[in-house]
Scaffold this active site. Sequence first.
Site, PDB file in Angstrom:
ATOM      1  N   CYS A 142      -4.546  -3.366   3.597  1.00 30.50           N
ATOM      2  CA  CYS A 142      -4.185  -3.023   4.970  1.00 30.50           C
ATOM      3  C   CYS A 142      -5.319  -3.226   5.983  1.00 30.50           C
ATOM      4  O   CYS A 142      -5.623  -4.349   6.361  1.00 30.50           O
ATOM      5  CB  CYS A 142      -3.645  -1.597   5.009  1.00 30.50           C
ATOM      6  SG  CYS A 142      -2.595  -1.253   6.470  1.00 30.50           S
TER       7      CYS A 142
ATOM      8  N   GLU B  15       0.853  -1.181   0.000  1.00 30.64           N
ATOM      9  CA  GLU B  15       0.000   0.000   0.000  1.00 30.64           C
ATOM     10  C   GLU B  15       0.894   1.237   0.000  1.00 30.64           C
ATOM     11  O   GLU B  15       2.006   1.219   0.542  1.00 30.64           O
ATOM     12  CB  GLU B  15      -0.848  -0.017   1.270  1.00 30.64           C
ATOM     13  CG  GLU B  15      -1.728   1.197   1.491  1.00 30.64           C
ATOM     14  CD  GLU B  15      -2.383   1.184   2.869  1.00 30.64           C
ATOM     15  OE1 GLU B  15      -3.452   1.791   2.996  1.00 30.64           O
ATOM     16  OE2 GLU B  15      -1.819   0.573   3.816  1.00 30.64           O
TER      17      GLU B  15
ATOM     18  N   LYS C  98      -9.780   1.006  -1.582  1.00 32.54           N
ATOM     19  CA  LYS C  98      -9.839   0.504  -0.208  1.00 32.54           C
ATOM     20  C   LYS C  98     -11.188   0.810   0.429  1.00 32.54           C
ATOM     21  O   LYS C  98     -11.614   1.960   0.488  1.00 32.54           O
ATOM     22  CB  LYS C  98      -8.708   1.137   0.599  1.00 32.54           C
ATOM     23  CG  LYS C  98      -8.552   0.629   2.022  1.00 32.54           C
ATOM     24  CD  LYS C  98      -7.376   1.353   2.668  1.00 32.54           C
ATOM     25  CE  LYS C  98      -7.116   0.893   4.089  1.00 32.54           C
ATOM     26  NZ  LYS C  98      -5.993   1.670   4.689  1.00 32.54           N
TER      27      LYS C  98
END
Length: 264
Positions: free
Chosen positions: A142, A40, A106
């Site tokens: 993440c 990321e 995300k």
Amino acid sequence: MRIALCQFTAGTDPEDNLRTMDALAERAAREGARLAVFPEAAMARFGIPLGPVAQPLDGPWADGVRDMARRHGLTVVAGMFTPSPDGRVTNTLLATGPDGETSYDKIHLYDAFGFSESDTVAPGTKVVTIDVDGVRVGLATCYDVRFPELFRAHADAGAMLSVLPASWGAGPGKLAHWDLLTRARALDATVWLAAVGQAPPGPGADIQQPTKAPTGIGHSVLVGPDGRIREEAGEAPELIVADVDVAEVERVRRAVAVLDNRRL
């Protein structure tokens, strides 16, 4: 399928980061990898204003990733920032290679441990997969790892492998969280999980000490569908190339049919 976990420390200059990534992709291709996964925020690390570095998916940085994938003959997954219509940015994974291209925004933003990602980042809404050499791969980023529903959605979409680029926040117990969550998501979705983190900034960084922004703790990991760690990096920049046995997913799902046994 052979994959590469490309752990490095991103800086603030997208072009410098692209050059570092290209060198890692070249090494990964030499070792036979078909999929290279970068962290990321590979485009530019957290802790700087993201708006000025954000670029659209048809911009020069993304084109550089496409060129890298084309020259080295592999699929590349890398974290970048794209402009959002509401004035924020989107935390985006670009996945591009010989079998096609897609992007994932995300979904779960890191509003935790004193950091508020949603102040500057707009959330995504769609579950995304990509096929690489005939293997379906789910995309996550993440903080997504704390939400098992996403990884089960990957499995429901036919994924045998989920990839998780990350820039994990440092602090007490955070490495233990990373270890537990990556293993759990592989096991409760019965998928392979390749979790690729940023290496911490600077030599001697103490990953037990919280930082203002999540800049990484290293420890990229490849976890099998049975929840066992197969490969793990240390804290320094590192390239891991390993094989993913897709047939193992089916064997584990026959033995532990948690997807079939769901009631909620």
